[in-house]
Design an enzyme around this catalytic site. Structure first.
Site, PDB file in Angstrom:
ATOM      1  N   GLN A 184      -8.126   6.248  -6.553  1.00  0.00           N
ATOM      2  CA  GLN A 184      -7.317   7.337  -6.013  1.00  0.00           C
ATOM      3  C   GLN A 184      -6.554   8.033  -7.136  1.00  0.00           C
ATOM      4  O   GLN A 184      -5.982   7.391  -8.017  1.00  0.00           O
ATOM      5  CB  GLN A 184      -6.330   6.809  -4.979  1.00  0.00           C
ATOM      6  CG  GLN A 184      -5.591   7.912  -4.230  1.00  0.00           C
ATOM      7  CD  GLN A 184      -4.741   7.366  -3.095  1.00  0.00           C
ATOM      8  OE1 GLN A 184      -4.044   6.377  -3.242  1.00  0.00           O
ATOM      9  NE2 GLN A 184      -4.807   8.015  -1.949  1.00  0.00           N
ATOM     10  N   LYS A 230       4.399   2.047  -2.255  1.00  0.00           N
ATOM     11  CA  LYS A 230       4.855   3.224  -2.997  1.00  0.00           C
ATOM     12  C   LYS A 230       6.291   3.547  -2.597  1.00  0.00           C
ATOM     13  O   LYS A 230       7.153   3.810  -3.443  1.00  0.00           O
ATOM     14  CB  LYS A 230       3.968   4.439  -2.698  1.00  0.00           C
ATOM     15  CG  LYS A 230       2.478   4.287  -2.923  1.00  0.00           C
ATOM     16  CD  LYS A 230       1.746   5.586  -2.587  1.00  0.00           C
ATOM     17  CE  LYS A 230       0.285   5.410  -2.217  1.00  0.00           C
ATOM     18  NZ  LYS A 230      -0.543   4.835  -3.256  1.00  0.00           N
ATOM     19  N   GLU A 266      -4.471  13.938   1.171  1.00  0.00           N
ATOM     20  CA  GLU A 266      -4.515  12.896   2.194  1.00  0.00           C
ATOM     21  C   GLU A 266      -3.276  12.852   3.055  1.00  0.00           C
ATOM     22  O   GLU A 266      -3.352  12.688   4.278  1.00  0.00           O
ATOM     23  CB  GLU A 266      -4.709  11.530   1.523  1.00  0.00           C
ATOM     24  CG  GLU A 266      -4.767  10.375   2.504  1.00  0.00           C
ATOM     25  CD  GLU A 266      -4.917   9.031   1.815  1.00  0.00           C
ATOM     26  OE1 GLU A 266      -4.681   8.000   2.480  1.00  0.00           O
ATOM     27  OE2 GLU A 266      -5.273   9.002   0.616  1.00  0.00           O
ATOM     28  N   HIS A 277      -6.763  -6.657   1.589  1.00  0.00           N
ATOM     29  CA  HIS A 277      -5.663  -5.753   1.294  1.00  0.00           C
ATOM     30  C   HIS A 277      -4.433  -6.094   2.128  1.00  0.00           C
ATOM     31  O   HIS A 277      -4.504  -6.264   3.339  1.00  0.00           O
ATOM     32  CB  HIS A 277      -6.122  -4.316   1.571  1.00  0.00           C
ATOM     33  CG  HIS A 277      -5.144  -3.262   1.175  1.00  0.00           C
ATOM     34  ND1 HIS A 277      -4.402  -3.310   0.012  1.00  0.00           N
ATOM     35  CD2 HIS A 277      -4.774  -2.101   1.807  1.00  0.00           C
ATOM     36  CE1 HIS A 277      -3.652  -2.231  -0.066  1.00  0.00           C
ATOM     37  NE2 HIS A 277      -3.848  -1.494   1.003  1.00  0.00           N
ATOM     38  N   TRP A 303      -9.942   1.237  -5.607  1.00  0.00           N
ATOM     39  CA  TRP A 303      -9.244   2.429  -5.103  1.00  0.00           C
ATOM     40  C   TRP A 303      -7.770   2.407  -5.496  1.00  0.00           C
ATOM     41  O   TRP A 303      -7.161   3.457  -5.703  1.00  0.00           O
ATOM     42  CB  TRP A 303      -9.389   2.503  -3.578  1.00  0.00           C
ATOM     43  CG  TRP A 303      -8.786   3.721  -2.957  1.00  0.00           C
ATOM     44  CD1 TRP A 303      -7.701   3.780  -2.133  1.00  0.00           C
ATOM     45  CD2 TRP A 303      -9.247   5.076  -3.082  1.00  0.00           C
ATOM     46  NE1 TRP A 303      -7.451   5.071  -1.746  1.00  0.00           N
ATOM     47  CE2 TRP A 303      -8.393   5.893  -2.308  1.00  0.00           C
ATOM     48  CE3 TRP A 303     -10.304   5.672  -3.775  1.00  0.00           C
ATOM     49  CZ2 TRP A 303      -8.555   7.263  -2.211  1.00  0.00           C
ATOM     50  CZ3 TRP A 303     -10.472   7.050  -3.691  1.00  0.00           C
ATOM     51  CH2 TRP A 303      -9.602   7.824  -2.902  1.00  0.00           C
ATOM     52  N   SER A 350       0.842  -1.191   0.000  1.00  0.00           N
ATOM     53  CA  SER A 350       0.000   0.000   0.000  1.00  0.00           C
ATOM     54  C   SER A 350       0.880   1.245   0.000  1.00  0.00           C
ATOM     55  O   SER A 350       1.739   1.388  -0.863  1.00  0.00           O
ATOM     56  CB  SER A 350      -0.958  -0.046   1.195  1.00  0.00           C
ATOM     57  OG  SER A 350      -2.030   0.856   1.015  1.00  0.00           O
TER      58      SER A 350
END
Length: 374
Positions: A234, A193, A242, A323, A287, A189
């Protein structure tokens, strides 16, 4: 990344221009085509500078002093810049089998993939280096204590700097029993990144494994905007509201149009090339922009193809699962990349597997030709 060679072209004063398609990784910002491997090395350095200048924030080089010590499984990293010193303590879990020195996976936060046999796991508290609570986290963390002039930087650049310091110490501290030439990095998640950014900005990392990283990771900004339906994916404009993963200067593009960026994240994958990159995705979370990630990495694979190494970028997508869990049926794909890049074993990594009925129209998004550079 190393210092740009003197014969590389300089980046134009303004490299931005409107381009709704995925930008050409084989053309310099001044318009010159990439024709050779030497050209490509220059282009990678140019792309790295552009990412750092416009999206991520500049990653400093090695501090004035870096040292380390190990006690049990605690690896203490100490770094000094001018009169300021910080320390952080990743933990090492050693494998129960296999010969030392061991290859290792540096895991952001905690390990969310299965621990491969014979591989050490280094758990890294990246939040301590650059906070990621919300927008109020800008400039907080130990990285920013050392570099108070870098408060506009994104947290992910701070995390990547921390990974590089871990590797610095592994290179100079044989008592860790870790092979510093066989280092992988992973995260899921938001930490996925970060893992991708770390792999892109330090060529000593031989294998990068971003898991379900979504927009701002393995998904392309332009494609995420296109995929977004009723706020279900997103996008850049949401992500900068965010958290502080990206540099403050990125807001200008996120809040207007990402189509003026002279890059997209297929080119972030290109900064890892030709080193190992295994992308793990999940169709079940709209998302995360699964179509965007697939199309982005399919385009990024063209860079690997140009270098004669298409099987160094693997893509594995689950139909759906919770997830940041890891379905057992994806383990053979993980093991193949571990075998090839951490153990130098022959392994079949020539897979690129979306899920469901996902397709990506290259002609709609790519208006450049992939050269043969090898």
């Amino acid at each position: 990344m190393t210092k740009r060679p003197d014969n590389c072209p300089k980046i134009p004063r303004d490299a931005t221009h409107y381009n709704p398609k995925l930008p050409d990784p084989f053309r310099f910002a001044n318009g010159r085509p990439v024709k050779t491997i030497s050209d490509f090395v220059c282009r990678q350095r140019e792309v790295s500078e552009l990412f750092q200048n416009l999206e991520l924030g500049t990653k400093p080089g090695k501090p004035d002093a870096v040292s380390g010590s190990i006690s049990g499984g605690n690896l203490t990293i100490t770094a000094t810049v001018n009169d300021t010193t910080i320390s952080f303590i990743p933990t090492i879990t050693y494998p129960l089998n296999g010969p030392a020195p061991y290859p290792a996976i540096i895991a952001f936060g905690s390990l969310t993939i299965p621990a491969p046999s014979g591989v050490a796991i280094i758990t890294y508290n990246n939040d301590e280096i650059g906070a990621q609570i919300n927008q109020s986290s800008r400039g907080q963390g130990k990285f920013f204590e050392l570099y108070p002039d870098k408060t506009a930087n994104g947290a992910m650049t701070a995390w990547a700097w921390g990974v590089s310091r871990i590797i610095d110490v592994l290179e100079t501290l044989p008592s860790t029993n870790i092979n510093p030439r066989k280092i992988a990095v992973t995260g899921c998640s938001r930490d996925g990144k970060g893992a991708l950014v770390a792999g892109a900005l330090d060529s000593r990392i031989v294998l990068t494994i971003p898991q379900e990283s979504g927009s701002g990771g393995t998904a392309c900004w332009r494609l995420s905007d296109y995929e977004n339906h009723n706020g279900t994916t997103q996008t850049a404009s949401e992500i900068v509201q965010e958290n502080v993963w990206f540099a403050s200067q990125f807001d200008e593009f996120a809040n207007t149009t990402v189509n003026t960026l002279p890059f997209d994240h297929h080119m972030l994958a290109g900064l890892v090339a030709p080193r190992g990159l295994l992308v793990i995705d999940n169709l079940g979370y709209e998302w995360l922009g699964p179509w965007s990630s697939y199309g982005c990495m399919k385009t990024g694979r063209k860079i690997y193809q140009a270098l004669g190494a298409p099987d160094h970028l693997g893509y594995s997508m689950s139909p759906s699962h919770p997830h940041c869990s890891y379905p057992s049926y994806q383990t053979p794909e993980l093991q193949a990349f571990v075998d090839k890049f951490l153990f130098d074993k022959a392994a079949d990594t020539a897979f690129f597997e979306p899920s469901g009925n996902i397709t990506f129209d290259d002609e709609q998004w790519v208006d450049w030709v992939t050269p043969k550079l090898y």
